[in-house]
Write a protein that holds these residues in place. Structure first.
Motif, PDB file in Angstrom:
ATOM      1  N   LEU A 194      10.888  99.366  17.588  1.00 58.84           N
ATOM      2  CA  LEU A 194      12.285  98.544  17.741  1.00 58.84           C
ATOM      3  C   LEU A 194      11.852  97.343  16.920  1.00 58.84           C
ATOM      4  O   LEU A 194      13.107  97.048  15.962  1.00 58.84           O
ATOM      5  N   ALA A 195      11.071  96.768  17.023  1.00 61.17           N
ATOM      6  CA  ALA A 195      10.767  95.370  16.466  1.00 61.17           C
ATOM      7  C   ALA A 195      10.934  95.704  14.897  1.00 61.17           C
ATOM      8  O   ALA A 195      11.720  94.896  14.178  1.00 61.17           O
ATOM      9  N   GLY A 196      10.143  96.676  14.335  1.00 63.96           N
ATOM     10  CA  GLY A 196      10.084  97.164  12.913  1.00 63.96           C
ATOM     11  C   GLY A 196      11.595  97.266  12.450  1.00 63.96           C
ATOM     12  O   GLY A 196      11.976  96.860  11.489  1.00 63.96           O
ATOM     13  N   GLY A 197      12.323  98.100  13.227  1.00 59.52           N
ATOM     14  CA  GLY A 197      13.386  98.753  12.701  1.00 59.52           C
ATOM     15  C   GLY A 197      14.438  97.366  12.710  1.00 59.52           C
ATOM     16  O   GLY A 197      15.193  97.546  11.665  1.00 59.52           O
ATOM     17  N   VAL A 198      14.488  96.546  13.897  1.00 56.81           N
ATOM     18  CA  VAL A 198      15.507  95.772  13.822  1.00 56.81           C
ATOM     19  C   VAL A 198      15.362  94.886  12.673  1.00 56.81           C
ATOM     20  O   VAL A 198      16.208  94.308  11.931  1.00 56.81           O
ATOM     21  N   ALA A 199      13.989  94.342  12.282  1.00 51.17           N
ATOM     22  CA  ALA A 199      13.568  93.411  11.243  1.00 51.17           C
ATOM     23  C   ALA A 199      14.233  94.093  10.096  1.00 51.17           C
ATOM     24  O   ALA A 199      14.872  93.413   9.169  1.00 51.17           O
ATOM     25  N   GLY A 200      14.003  95.452   9.739  1.00 53.41           N
ATOM     26  CA  GLY A 200      14.398  96.306   8.619  1.00 53.41           C
ATOM     27  C   GLY A 200      15.947  96.074   8.466  1.00 53.41           C
ATOM     28  O   GLY A 200      16.523  96.039   7.365  1.00 53.41           O
ATOM     29  N   ALA A 201      16.489  96.190   9.595  1.00 51.34           N
ATOM     30  CA  ALA A 201      18.065  96.181   9.584  1.00 51.34           C
ATOM     31  C   ALA A 201      18.464  94.632   9.225  1.00 51.34           C
ATOM     32  O   ALA A 201      19.587  94.801   8.401  1.00 51.34           O
ATOM     33  N   ILE A 202      17.782  93.868   9.674  1.00 53.47           N
ATOM     34  CA  ILE A 202      18.361  92.509   9.324  1.00 53.47           C
ATOM     35  C   ILE A 202      18.248  92.136   7.891  1.00 53.47           C
ATOM     36  O   ILE A 202      19.179  91.784   7.105  1.00 53.47           O
ATOM     37  N   PHE A 258      11.174  97.530   4.399  1.00 53.63           N
ATOM     38  CA  PHE A 258       9.792  98.066   4.774  1.00 53.63           C
ATOM     39  C   PHE A 258       8.644  97.020   5.144  1.00 53.63           C
ATOM     40  O   PHE A 258       7.792  97.057   6.076  1.00 53.63           O
ATOM     41  N   PHE A 259       8.630  96.108   4.008  1.00 56.49           N
ATOM     42  CA  PHE A 259       7.478  95.099   4.598  1.00 56.49           C
ATOM     43  C   PHE A 259       7.746  94.199   5.668  1.00 56.49           C
ATOM     44  O   PHE A 259       6.861  94.022   6.502  1.00 56.49           O
ATOM     45  N   ALA A 260       8.947  93.992   5.825  1.00 52.11           N
ATOM     46  CA  ALA A 260       9.311  93.456   7.091  1.00 52.11           C
ATOM     47  C   ALA A 260       9.220  94.079   8.520  1.00 52.11           C
ATOM     48  O   ALA A 260       8.479  93.683   9.555  1.00 52.11           O
ATOM     49  N   GLY A 261       9.321  95.330   8.487  1.00 55.50           N
ATOM     50  CA  GLY A 261       9.120  96.418   9.522  1.00 55.50           C
ATOM     51  C   GLY A 261       7.520  96.395   9.808  1.00 55.50           C
ATOM     52  O   GLY A 261       7.207  96.246  11.012  1.00 55.50           O
ATOM     53  N   ALA A 262       6.683  96.182   8.790  1.00 63.62           N
ATOM     54  CA  ALA A 262       5.198  96.340   8.829  1.00 63.62           C
ATOM     55  C   ALA A 262       4.804  94.973   9.549  1.00 63.62           C
ATOM     56  O   ALA A 262       4.183  95.008  10.416  1.00 63.62           O
ATOM     57  N   PHE A 263       5.249  93.762   9.004  1.00 66.33           N
ATOM     58  CA  PHE A 263       4.655  92.883   9.740  1.00 66.33           C
ATOM     59  C   PHE A 263       5.360  92.444  10.991  1.00 66.33           C
ATOM     60  O   PHE A 263       4.702  91.538  11.751  1.00 66.33           O
ATOM     61  N   THR A 264       6.620  92.638  11.145  1.00 68.85           N
ATOM     62  CA  THR A 264       7.198  92.575  12.559  1.00 68.85           C
ATOM     63  C   THR A 264       6.487  93.262  13.790  1.00 68.85           C
ATOM     64  O   THR A 264       6.193  92.736  14.693  1.00 68.85           O
ATOM     65  N   SER A 265       6.136  94.610  13.220  1.00 69.68           N
ATOM     66  CA  SER A 265       5.679  95.277  14.411  1.00 69.68           C
ATOM     67  C   SER A 265       4.230  94.982  14.601  1.00 69.68           C
ATOM     68  O   SER A 265       3.741  95.346  15.562  1.00 69.68           O
ATOM     69  N   THR A 266       3.602  94.426  13.564  1.00 70.09           N
ATOM     70  CA  THR A 266       2.238  94.003  13.859  1.00 70.09           C
ATOM     71  C   THR A 266       2.193  92.898  14.982  1.00 70.09           C
ATOM     72  O   THR A 266       1.288  92.823  15.630  1.00 70.09           O
ATOM     73  N   LEU A 267       3.227  92.086  14.968  1.00 68.84           N
ATOM     74  CA  LEU A 267       3.297  90.933  15.950  1.00 68.84           C
ATOM     75  C   LEU A 267       3.335  91.482  17.486  1.00 68.84           C
ATOM     76  O   LEU A 267       2.588  90.934  18.220  1.00 68.84           O
ATOM     77  N   VAL A 268       4.003  92.465  17.418  1.00 66.17           N
ATOM     78  CA  VAL A 268       4.200  93.470  18.643  1.00 66.17           C
ATOM     79  C   VAL A 268       2.748  94.303  19.051  1.00 66.17           C
ATOM     80  O   VAL A 268       2.282  94.176  20.133  1.00 66.17           O
ATOM     81  N   ALA A 269       2.258  94.731  17.863  1.00 66.55           N
ATOM     82  CA  ALA A 269       1.349  95.706  17.972  1.00 66.55           C
ATOM     83  C   ALA A 269      -0.163  94.938  18.450  1.00 66.55           C
ATOM     84  O   ALA A 269      -0.969  95.667  19.054  1.00 66.55           O
TER      85      ALA A 269
END
Lengths: 371, 305
Positions: free
Chosen positions: A126-134, A99-110
């Motif tokens: 997509l960025a947030g989802g992939v980060a969460g998946a990893i 959840f945290f990874a999704g939040a900060f990764t999508s921030t980078l794109v947003a």
């Protein structure tokens, strides 16, 4: 065994079991409320007002109702994600990190400008989802490849992700003009619109509902879901019957992680205009609780999540209007989980009822045979 | 970088490794006893918080360190007693009741703190006591070794002694044998007339005492007061360290020193402008890498056999 005989309808064991699980839930709620009221009387300078806000606070204004709905949304994501983890028998606790990874990764794109609306959110998601998946996939891979205990690895990964995220936010995309530790502003093209004008409820609600439906269909209506549940119930049996156990485990962790990461994305892009978390958000732990209460079935996640969102809103109301520490709510939560999860709580009574009913059923059957 | 290396090998640094390892060592030994009885308890965070809080309250109100120790252990045992009852007699999934008790540990102590002090942050107003430091005669006068080994809190010595005590307890006593037997094969143990649930219950209570000591160390030695959520994930790291040690007390102790070193190197590195987040990440990352390395080694051994 179901016997219907005129007025004397005898309950089956399953029906009795179901009734007792409702009774257990009701008793847990009553017990928890009792203790909460006791604690409030202990500290409050206006106990009746505070008990009222505990029980009815979230419904007291439309503002609070929309607040509750917004608390409900992220829980739908993490609850469904954890259902997927637990269904294959993996005690993966990394939804918190995802959840945290999704939040900060999508921030980078947003924060990137010049991307058309719609597309921008999809890229963030997509960025947030992939980060969460990893994040959630790693414990799965470590388990299947190296036989590392998932509970332990996923707990550790949460903290690694937390500090990695804080590093990126404070060193790479920190906005010095924000006045606090936060990222640059999200572009308006990335943010989620209000769903109902005039309230704060954001359109992440639609995504959340779709995710729950997807989770239910995947787990209970698809071949893959059947494989997942078989592995969860008995992995040796699944292996001997030729199922690709390792692949199903890793895939389900990746999928659940994607969902939890997407939850993080919709949360920050729906509610805030910058990334401002300074610690883990507890949404993942909540998801674990919800999955267990829902017995790993996404169908029941909305109800369980609504209940939790209601409690959390009560806590906010108490915080604003009284001197009672809002930790009372967490105490209630702990008591409720414990008793709902206690499978043998009231077991003696349940057992006796089942025996009595079966005896009744047998005698009725004999009666029919004699005629 | 050479500055960093030269600082790593100072006596002060090694001393701080030992100090930081203390609470984690207690939890890891607690987790080890639980594991021998085949119960995975993740409630150590909550248990440590209860014990840390109990220690502060007990010492403040009785005016003695012993009072703090007793109340701390009592509260810790109370919490793990609930855990054991739910898991063993009400057939609750350990993960779930553990999760609930961690929430209860955090919220319950903050609530108690608020009632007693009016503050939700820390207990400085209570004026609680701390355990004394021990300066070992003779050893304290040896130049380097003295700084490393002497002058630690008494609980630190208890922690390192506990490695040996737990080793002897698990492998050399009747109760230890019974605990291992119910953990490894409950059916066989029960056919020999051992009360499986009772034995597991006792094992968990012992585990609770060890974890409580870790909590008491935090609020009565590491810091002289209680702060909310002061365990900061140490309960979880302890479980991870135990898992790295593979259920062997001595090996677990060595892993914990490695953790402590990672932690302390991280702290040192901050003074060399390495971002603090990487310092805080160090112990968790070391665990992850350690877990993979260890299992690779174990698999190799199996293949070679």
């Amino acid at each position: 065994m179901k016997i219907k005989f005129g007025q004397d309808r005898v309950l089956t064991s399953q029906e009795i079991g179901r009734r007792f699980s409702i009774l257990r839930t009701a008793l847990a709620l009553l017990l928890a409320m009792g203790i909460a009221i006791l604690l409030i009387f202990l500290v409050s300078n206006n106990p009746f007002r505070d008990i009222n806000s505990l029980l009815l606070g979230p419904l007291s204004s439309s503002n609070r109702i929309s607040q509750m709905v917004n608390k409900w949304i992220p829980l739908l994501f993490t609850g469904t994600a954890v259902c997927l983890f637990f269904s294959v028998g993996q005690i993966n606790l990394a939804a918190e990190g995802a959840f945290f990874a999704g939040a900060f990764t999508s921030t980078l794109v947003a924060i990137i400008g010049g991307i058309p609306p719609g597309l921008h959110f999809i890229l963030c998601a997509l960025a947030g989802g992939v980060a969460g998946a990893i994040v959630c996939g790693l414990p799965g891979i470590m388990y299947t490849k190296f036989n590392v205990l998932t509970v332990v690895s996923s707990l550790m990964i949460n903290y690694v992700v937390l500090y990695l995220g804080l590093f990126i936010i404070t060193n790479v995309v920190r906005d010095p003009a924000a006045g606090y530790e936060a990222s640059y502003r999200f572009q308006n093209t990335a943010r989620l619109a209000e769903l109902i004008p005039g309230t704060n409820v954001h359109s992440g609600l639609i995504i959340a509902v779709l995710i729950v439906v997807f989770g239910y269909l995947l787990l209970h209506k698809s071949n893959f879901g059947l494989q997942m549940r078989t592995i969860g119930a008995n992995s040796s049996f699944a292996r001997y019957s030729g199922m690709p156990v390792a692949r199903v485990i890793v895939l389900s962790q990746l999928l659940g992680g994607f969902i939890a990461g997407l939850g993080g994305t919709t949360e920050v892009l729906g509610l805030y205009n910058r990334f401002g978390y300074t610690g883990l958000t507890n949404h993942g732990w909540d998801g674990i609780m919800l999955a267990v209460l829902a017995r790993n079935n996404p169908k029941y996640i909305p109800l369980a999540a609504l209940f939790l969102a209601y409690l959390r809103t009560s806590a906010d109301v108490l915080n604003l209007t009284s001197n009672v520490p809002s930790e009372v709510i967490n105490i209630i939560q702990a008591i409720i989980i414990s008793f709902i999860a206690a499978e043998r709580f009231l077991a003696g009574w349940e057992y006796r009822t089942i025996v009595r009913n079966t005896e009744k059923a047998m005698s009725l059957k004999e009666g029919v045979a004699n005629e | 970088m050479s500055d960093l290396l030269s600082m790593v090998f100072t006596a002060d640094f090694l001393g701080s490794v030992i100090r930081m390892s203390t609470p984690i060592l207690f939890v890891a030994l607690a987790a080890l006893v639980g594991r021998k009885a085949d119960v995975l308890c993740i409630a150590y965070e909550g248990i440590m918080l209860f014990a840390a809080f109990g220690g502060v309250v007990g010492s403040a109100y009785t005016g003695t360190v012993t009072g703090g120790l007793l109340l701390g252990i009592l509260l810790g045992m109370f919490l793990i007693g609930i855990f054991a009852y739910f898991v063993l007699y009400l057939h609750t999934r350990p993960l779930l009741i553990g999760l609930a008790l961690n929430i209860l540990g955090s919220a319950g102590t903050v609530f108690g703190l608020y009632i007693l002090t009016g503050s939700k942050a820390n207990s400085t107003r209570l004026g609680s006591l701390t355990f004394p430091e021990v300066h070992i005669p003779l050893i304290k006068d040896i130049p380097v070794l003295g700084t490393v080994l002497s002058g630690h809190n008494v609980l630190t010595y208890v922690a390192f002694l506990s490695i040996i005590i737990v080793q002897i307890f698990i492998y050399r006593t009747g109760l230890g044998l019974r605990i291992r037997s119910v953990g490894e094969s409950p059916e066989a143990a029960s056919s020999l007339g051992i009360d499986v649930n009772k034995t597991k219950f006792i094992a968990l209570l012992i585990s609770g005492v060890l974890a409580s000591m870790g909590g008491i160390f935090l609020s009565m030695a590491y810091l002289p007061y209680f702060t909310r959520d002061m365990t900061a994930g140490r309960g979880f790291i302890g479980i991870a360290a135990e898992s790295l040690g593979g259920g062997k007390p001595l090996l677990t102790g060595i892993w914990i020193l490695i953790f402590g070193a990672a932690d302390a190197v991280g702290n040192l590195a901050q003074s060399f402008r390495l971002p603090s987040q990487f310092a805080q990440m160090a112990p968790y990352l070391t665990t992850l890498i350690g877990l993979v390395l260890i299992s690779v080694v174990r698999e190799r051994k199996k293949v070679n056999r």
